[in-house]
Design an enzyme around this catalytic site. Structure first.
Site, short mmCIF file in Angstrom:
data_model
loop_
_atom_site.label_atom_id
_atom_site.label_comp_id
_atom_site.label_asym_id
_atom_site.label_seq_id
_atom_site.Cartn_x
_atom_site.Cartn_y
_atom_site.Cartn_z
N SER A 7 0.85 -1.20 0.00
CA SER A 7 0.00 0.00 0.00
C SER A 7 0.88 1.24 0.00
O SER A 7 1.63 1.47 0.95
CB SER A 7 -0.90 0.00 1.24
OG SER A 7 -1.49 1.28 1.37
N HIS A 30 -1.24 -1.31 -4.19
CA HIS A 30 -2.51 -0.93 -3.54
C HIS A 30 -2.56 0.59 -3.37
O HIS A 30 -1.62 1.20 -2.89
CB HIS A 30 -2.59 -1.63 -2.19
CG HIS A 30 -3.92 -1.53 -1.51
ND1 HIS A 30 -5.01 -2.29 -1.86
CD2 HIS A 30 -4.32 -0.77 -0.46
CE1 HIS A 30 -6.03 -2.00 -1.07
NE2 HIS A 30 -5.64 -1.06 -0.21
N ASP A 32 -4.86 3.60 -1.86
CA ASP A 32 -5.93 3.91 -0.91
C ASP A 32 -6.47 5.32 -1.12
O ASP A 32 -5.76 6.30 -0.89
CB ASP A 32 -5.40 3.82 0.52
CG ASP A 32 -5.19 2.39 0.97
OD1 ASP A 32 -6.14 1.59 0.87
OD2 ASP A 32 -4.08 2.08 1.42
N MET A 34 -9.12 8.13 0.10
CA MET A 34 -9.95 8.49 1.27
C MET A 34 -10.51 9.89 1.07
O MET A 34 -9.77 10.80 0.66
CB MET A 34 -9.12 8.46 2.54
CG MET A 34 -8.44 7.14 2.80
SD MET A 34 -7.45 7.23 4.29
CE MET A 34 -6.69 5.61 4.26
N HIS A 63 -8.47 1.04 -3.86
CA HIS A 63 -9.36 0.83 -2.70
C HIS A 63 -10.03 2.16 -2.39
O HIS A 63 -9.42 3.06 -1.80
CB HIS A 63 -8.51 0.33 -1.51
CG HIS A 63 -9.30 0.11 -0.27
ND1 HIS A 63 -8.69 -0.12 0.95
CD2 HIS A 63 -10.64 0.04 -0.03
CE1 HIS A 63 -9.62 -0.30 1.87
NE2 HIS A 63 -10.81 -0.19 1.31
N MET A 65 -12.22 4.38 -0.38
CA MET A 65 -12.88 4.58 0.91
C MET A 65 -13.57 5.93 0.82
O MET A 65 -13.16 6.93 1.43
CB MET A 65 -11.82 4.55 2.04
CG MET A 65 -11.32 3.14 2.30
SD MET A 65 -9.79 3.11 3.25
CE MET A 65 -8.61 3.25 1.91
N MET A 136 -11.59 -5.85 5.45
CA MET A 136 -10.73 -4.95 6.24
C MET A 136 -10.41 -5.61 7.57
O MET A 136 -11.31 -6.04 8.30
CB MET A 136 -11.45 -3.61 6.49
CG MET A 136 -11.58 -2.71 5.28
SD MET A 136 -10.03 -2.34 4.44
CE MET A 136 -9.07 -1.55 5.75
N GLY A 141 -8.97 3.92 7.26
CA GLY A 141 -8.68 5.34 7.50
C GLY A 141 -7.20 5.62 7.74
O GLY A 141 -6.72 6.67 7.37
N GLY A 143 -3.04 3.78 8.12
CA GLY A 143 -2.10 2.67 8.12
C GLY A 143 -1.53 2.50 9.52
O GLY A 143 -1.77 3.33 10.41
N GLY A 144 -0.81 1.43 9.71
CA GLY A 144 -0.07 1.23 10.95
C GLY A 144 -0.89 0.81 12.15
O GLY A 144 -0.44 0.94 13.29
N ASP A 174 -6.70 -6.48 4.38
CA ASP A 174 -6.05 -5.17 4.39
C ASP A 174 -6.04 -4.61 5.81
O ASP A 174 -7.09 -4.35 6.38
CB ASP A 174 -6.84 -4.24 3.44
CG ASP A 174 -6.21 -2.86 3.30
OD1 ASP A 174 -5.13 -2.61 3.84
OD2 ASP A 174 -6.84 -2.03 2.61
N GLY A 176 -2.80 -4.11 9.11
CA GLY A 176 -2.06 -4.82 10.17
C GLY A 176 -1.41 -6.11 9.70
O GLY A 176 -1.15 -7.00 10.52
N GLY A 196 1.15 -2.26 4.14
CA GLY A 196 1.69 -0.92 4.00
C GLY A 196 2.98 -0.76 4.79
O GLY A 196 4.08 -0.95 4.27
C1 DX5 Z 1 -6.28 1.53 5.73
C2 DX5 Z 1 -5.84 1.19 4.33
C3 DX5 Z 1 -4.72 0.22 4.25
C4 DX5 Z 1 -3.43 0.66 4.88
C5 DX5 Z 1 -2.79 -0.57 5.45
O1 DX5 Z 1 -7.49 2.22 5.69
O2 DX5 Z 1 -6.92 0.64 3.58
O3 DX5 Z 1 -4.48 -0.20 2.90
O4 DX5 Z 1 -2.54 1.27 3.99
O5 DX5 Z 1 -1.69 -0.18 6.19
P1 DX5 Z 1 -0.90 -1.16 7.15
O6 DX5 Z 1 -0.47 -2.35 6.33
O7 DX5 Z 1 0.23 -0.33 7.62
O8 DX5 Z 1 -1.85 -1.59 8.25
ZN ZN Z 2 -6.51 -0.29 1.56
#
Ligand code: DX5
Ligand code: ZN
Length: 215
Positions: A7, A30, A32, A34, A63, A65, A136, A141, A143-144, A174, A176, A196
Protein backbone atom coordinates in the site's frame (compact mmCIF):
# COMPACT_ATOMS: atom_id res chain seq x y z
CA UNK A 1 -1.16 -18.50 -5.30
CA UNK A 2 -0.70 -15.81 -2.65
CA UNK A 3 -0.39 -12.26 -3.94
CA UNK A 4 1.11 -9.27 -2.14
CA UNK A 5 -0.19 -5.73 -2.61
CA UNK A 6 2.03 -3.06 -1.00
CA UNK A 7 0.00 0.00 0.00
CA UNK A 8 1.58 3.26 -1.11
CA UNK A 9 -0.20 4.99 1.77
CA UNK A 10 2.96 4.01 3.68
CA UNK A 11 5.35 5.34 1.01
CA UNK A 12 7.40 8.54 1.20
CA UNK A 13 5.48 10.75 -1.26
CA UNK A 14 8.56 12.86 -2.00
CA UNK A 15 10.16 9.62 -3.26
CA UNK A 16 7.08 7.93 -4.67
CA UNK A 17 8.70 6.72 -7.90
CA UNK A 18 11.63 5.15 -6.07
CA UNK A 19 9.30 3.60 -3.51
CA UNK A 20 7.15 2.06 -6.25
CA UNK A 21 10.26 0.63 -7.96
CA UNK A 22 11.36 -0.86 -4.65
CA UNK A 23 8.20 -3.01 -4.45
CA UNK A 24 7.97 -3.93 -8.14
CA UNK A 25 8.34 -7.66 -7.39
CA UNK A 26 4.93 -7.54 -5.72
CA UNK A 27 1.76 -8.65 -7.51
CA UNK A 28 -0.40 -5.55 -7.13
CA UNK A 29 0.18 -1.94 -6.05
CA UNK A 30 -2.51 -0.93 -3.54
CA UNK A 31 -3.85 2.62 -3.86
CA UNK A 32 -5.93 3.91 -0.91
CA UNK A 33 -8.37 6.72 -1.74
CA UNK A 34 -9.95 8.49 1.27
CA UNK A 35 -12.47 11.33 1.09
CA UNK A 36 -12.67 12.56 4.69
CA UNK A 37 -16.34 11.48 4.85
CA UNK A 38 -16.44 7.70 4.56
CA UNK A 39 -13.32 7.65 6.73
CA UNK A 40 -11.78 10.29 8.99
CA UNK A 41 -8.83 10.96 6.73
CA UNK A 42 -7.98 12.32 3.28
CA UNK A 43 -5.28 10.67 1.17
CA UNK A 44 -4.88 11.14 -2.59
CA UNK A 45 -6.92 10.70 -5.74
CA UNK A 46 -7.11 10.88 -9.50
CA UNK A 47 -4.14 13.16 -10.38
CA UNK A 48 -1.81 10.98 -8.34
CA UNK A 49 -3.26 7.84 -9.96
CA UNK A 50 -2.65 9.30 -13.43
CA UNK A 51 1.01 9.92 -12.59
CA UNK A 52 1.46 6.48 -11.05
CA UNK A 53 -0.19 4.87 -14.09
CA UNK A 54 2.34 6.51 -16.43
CA UNK A 55 5.21 5.40 -14.22
CA UNK A 56 4.55 1.68 -13.65
CA UNK A 57 3.13 -1.40 -15.38
CA UNK A 58 2.15 -2.94 -12.04
CA UNK A 59 -1.48 -3.96 -11.57
CA UNK A 60 -3.08 -1.03 -9.76
CA UNK A 61 -5.43 -2.17 -6.99
CA UNK A 62 -7.66 0.79 -6.13
CA UNK A 63 -9.36 0.83 -2.70
CA UNK A 64 -12.02 3.53 -2.63
CA UNK A 65 -12.88 4.58 0.91
CA UNK A 66 -15.33 7.23 -0.29
CA UNK A 67 -19.04 7.98 0.06
CA UNK A 68 -21.24 7.24 -2.96
CA UNK A 69 -18.51 5.60 -5.06
CA UNK A 70 -20.82 5.17 -8.08
CA UNK A 71 -19.92 8.82 -8.88
CA UNK A 72 -16.25 7.98 -9.30
CA UNK A 73 -15.69 4.34 -10.30
CA UNK A 74 -15.51 5.13 -14.03
CA UNK A 75 -13.02 7.94 -13.45
CA UNK A 76 -10.71 5.67 -11.44
CA UNK A 77 -11.00 2.93 -14.08
CA UNK A 78 -10.26 5.35 -16.93
CA UNK A 79 -7.37 6.92 -15.00
CA UNK A 80 -5.51 3.64 -14.84
CA UNK A 81 -6.97 1.49 -12.08
CA UNK A 82 -7.02 -2.24 -12.92
CA UNK A 83 -9.05 -3.45 -9.94
CA UNK A 84 -11.60 -1.00 -8.56
CA UNK A 85 -12.84 -1.88 -5.07
CA UNK A 86 -15.39 0.16 -3.16
CA UNK A 87 -17.24 -0.27 0.12
CA UNK A 88 -20.54 -2.09 0.44
CA UNK A 89 -21.50 0.35 3.26
CA UNK A 90 -21.07 3.38 0.97
CA UNK A 91 -23.79 2.76 -1.65
CA UNK A 92 -27.38 1.55 -2.07
CA UNK A 93 -27.87 -2.04 -3.36
CA UNK A 94 -29.04 -0.69 -6.73
CA UNK A 95 -26.00 1.58 -7.08
CA UNK A 96 -23.64 -1.21 -6.04
CA UNK A 97 -24.82 -3.24 -9.04
CA UNK A 98 -24.58 -0.22 -11.33
CA UNK A 99 -21.03 0.51 -10.14
CA UNK A 100 -19.92 -3.11 -10.70
CA UNK A 101 -21.43 -2.98 -14.20
CA UNK A 102 -19.67 0.31 -15.00
CA UNK A 103 -16.30 -1.11 -13.90
CA UNK A 104 -16.82 -4.27 -15.93
CA UNK A 105 -18.00 -2.22 -18.89
CA UNK A 106 -14.56 -0.59 -18.98
CA UNK A 107 -12.87 -4.00 -18.95
CA UNK A 108 -11.67 -3.66 -15.34
CA UNK A 109 -12.07 -5.89 -12.29
CA UNK A 110 -14.59 -5.01 -9.60
CA UNK A 111 -14.24 -5.55 -5.87
CA UNK A 112 -16.39 -4.93 -2.80
CA UNK A 113 -14.95 -4.22 0.64
CA UNK A 114 -16.31 -4.71 4.15
CA UNK A 115 -15.48 -2.70 7.26
CA UNK A 116 -14.68 -4.82 10.33
CA UNK A 117 -18.20 -4.42 11.77
CA UNK A 118 -19.91 -5.45 8.51
CA UNK A 119 -20.83 -9.15 8.30
CA UNK A 120 -19.94 -11.34 5.32
CA UNK A 121 -23.63 -11.69 4.39
CA UNK A 122 -23.63 -8.09 3.09
CA UNK A 123 -21.54 -8.97 0.04
CA UNK A 124 -23.28 -12.26 -0.78
CA UNK A 125 -25.91 -10.73 -3.13
CA UNK A 126 -23.06 -9.60 -5.40
CA UNK A 127 -20.39 -12.25 -4.91
CA UNK A 128 -21.20 -14.12 -8.14
CA UNK A 129 -20.32 -11.04 -10.22
CA UNK A 130 -17.32 -9.82 -8.19
CA UNK A 131 -13.66 -10.33 -9.04
CA UNK A 132 -12.52 -9.58 -5.50
CA UNK A 133 -13.81 -9.26 -1.94
CA UNK A 134 -11.72 -7.14 0.45
CA UNK A 135 -12.03 -7.86 4.16
CA UNK A 136 -10.73 -4.95 6.24
CA UNK A 137 -8.69 -6.25 9.15
CA UNK A 138 -8.43 -2.76 10.72
CA UNK A 139 -10.87 0.16 10.78
CA UNK A 140 -10.26 1.90 7.44
CA UNK A 141 -8.68 5.34 7.50
CA UNK A 142 -5.11 4.89 8.67
CA UNK A 143 -2.10 2.67 8.12
CA UNK A 144 -0.07 1.23 10.95
CA UNK A 145 -2.93 -0.15 13.05
CA UNK A 146 -3.08 -3.50 14.81
CA UNK A 147 -4.62 -6.50 13.01
CA UNK A 148 -8.10 -7.42 14.31
CA UNK A 149 -7.92 -11.20 14.80
CA UNK A 150 -11.73 -11.39 15.12
CA UNK A 151 -11.83 -10.99 11.33
CA UNK A 152 -10.36 -14.47 10.75
CA UNK A 153 -13.73 -16.31 10.94
CA UNK A 154 -15.17 -13.85 8.38
CA UNK A 155 -12.26 -14.54 6.03
CA UNK A 156 -12.83 -18.29 6.43
CA UNK A 157 -16.59 -17.90 5.88
CA UNK A 158 -16.07 -16.00 2.63
CA UNK A 159 -13.31 -18.35 1.48
CA UNK A 160 -15.61 -21.34 2.00
CA UNK A 161 -18.42 -19.69 0.03
CA UNK A 162 -16.07 -18.81 -2.84
CA UNK A 163 -14.72 -22.37 -2.94
CA UNK A 164 -18.08 -24.13 -2.59
CA UNK A 165 -19.60 -22.02 -5.36
CA UNK A 166 -16.45 -22.38 -7.49
CA UNK A 167 -16.22 -18.63 -7.97
CA UNK A 168 -13.36 -16.84 -9.68
CA UNK A 169 -13.22 -14.25 -6.89
CA UNK A 170 -10.08 -13.22 -5.04
CA UNK A 171 -10.14 -12.74 -1.28
CA UNK A 172 -8.05 -9.81 -0.08
CA UNK A 173 -7.21 -8.66 3.44
CA UNK A 174 -6.05 -5.17 4.39
CA UNK A 175 -4.67 -3.77 7.62
CA UNK A 176 -2.06 -4.82 10.17
CA UNK A 177 -0.51 -7.44 7.89
CA UNK A 178 2.95 -8.71 8.89
CA UNK A 179 4.54 -12.17 8.48
CA UNK A 180 2.65 -13.55 11.47
CA UNK A 181 -0.82 -12.17 10.60
CA UNK A 182 -0.23 -12.94 6.90
CA UNK A 183 0.18 -16.63 7.70
CA UNK A 184 -3.06 -16.63 9.70
CA UNK A 185 -4.97 -14.91 6.88
CA UNK A 186 -3.60 -17.33 4.27
CA UNK A 187 -4.62 -20.25 6.51
CA UNK A 188 -8.15 -18.76 6.72
CA UNK A 189 -8.31 -18.60 2.91
CA UNK A 190 -7.14 -15.12 1.87
CA UNK A 191 -5.08 -14.99 -1.33
CA UNK A 192 -4.26 -11.27 -1.64
CA UNK A 193 -2.51 -9.52 1.26
CA UNK A 194 -2.26 -5.73 1.42
CA UNK A 195 0.69 -4.53 3.46
CA UNK A 196 1.69 -0.92 4.00
CA UNK A 197 4.00 -0.20 6.89
CA UNK A 198 5.31 -3.73 7.15
CA UNK A 199 6.70 -3.64 3.60
CA UNK A 200 7.81 0.00 3.40
CA UNK A 201 9.55 -0.08 6.82
CA UNK A 202 11.58 -3.17 5.97
CA UNK A 203 15.21 -2.83 4.87
CA UNK A 204 14.94 -5.33 2.03
CA UNK A 205 11.46 -4.81 0.59
CA UNK A 206 11.76 -7.45 -2.14
CA UNK A 207 12.85 -10.06 0.40
CA UNK A 208 10.04 -8.99 2.72
CA UNK A 209 7.45 -9.42 -0.03
CA UNK A 210 8.73 -12.99 -0.54
CA UNK A 211 8.56 -13.57 3.22
CA UNK A 212 4.93 -12.39 3.37
CA UNK A 213 3.95 -14.74 0.55
CA UNK A 214 5.28 -17.57 2.68
CA UNK A 215 7.35 -19.24 -0.03
C1 DX5 B 1 -6.28 1.53 5.73
C2 DX5 B 1 -5.84 1.19 4.33
C3 DX5 B 1 -4.72 0.22 4.25
C4 DX5 B 1 -3.43 0.66 4.88
C5 DX5 B 1 -2.79 -0.57 5.45
O1 DX5 B 1 -7.49 2.22 5.69
O2 DX5 B 1 -6.92 0.64 3.58
O3 DX5 B 1 -4.48 -0.20 2.90
O4 DX5 B 1 -2.54 1.27 3.99
O5 DX5 B 1 -1.69 -0.18 6.19
P1 DX5 B 1 -0.90 -1.16 7.15
O6 DX5 B 1 -0.47 -2.35 6.33
O7 DX5 B 1 0.23 -0.33 7.62
O8 DX5 B 1 -1.85 -1.59 8.25
ZN1 ZN C 1 -6.51 -0.29 1.56
Amino acid sequence: MVKIAPSILAADFTQLGNDIKSVSTADYLHFDVMDGLFVQNISFGIPVLESVRKFTDMILDIHLMIEKPLRFVEKFAESGGDIITFHVEAETPENIRLAIDKIHGLGKKAGLSLKPETPAVEVLPYIDILDLVLVMTVDPGYGGQEFIADMLPKIKELSDIINIRGLNCELEVDGGINPETAARCIKAGANVLVAGNDVFNSHDRAAHITLLRGY
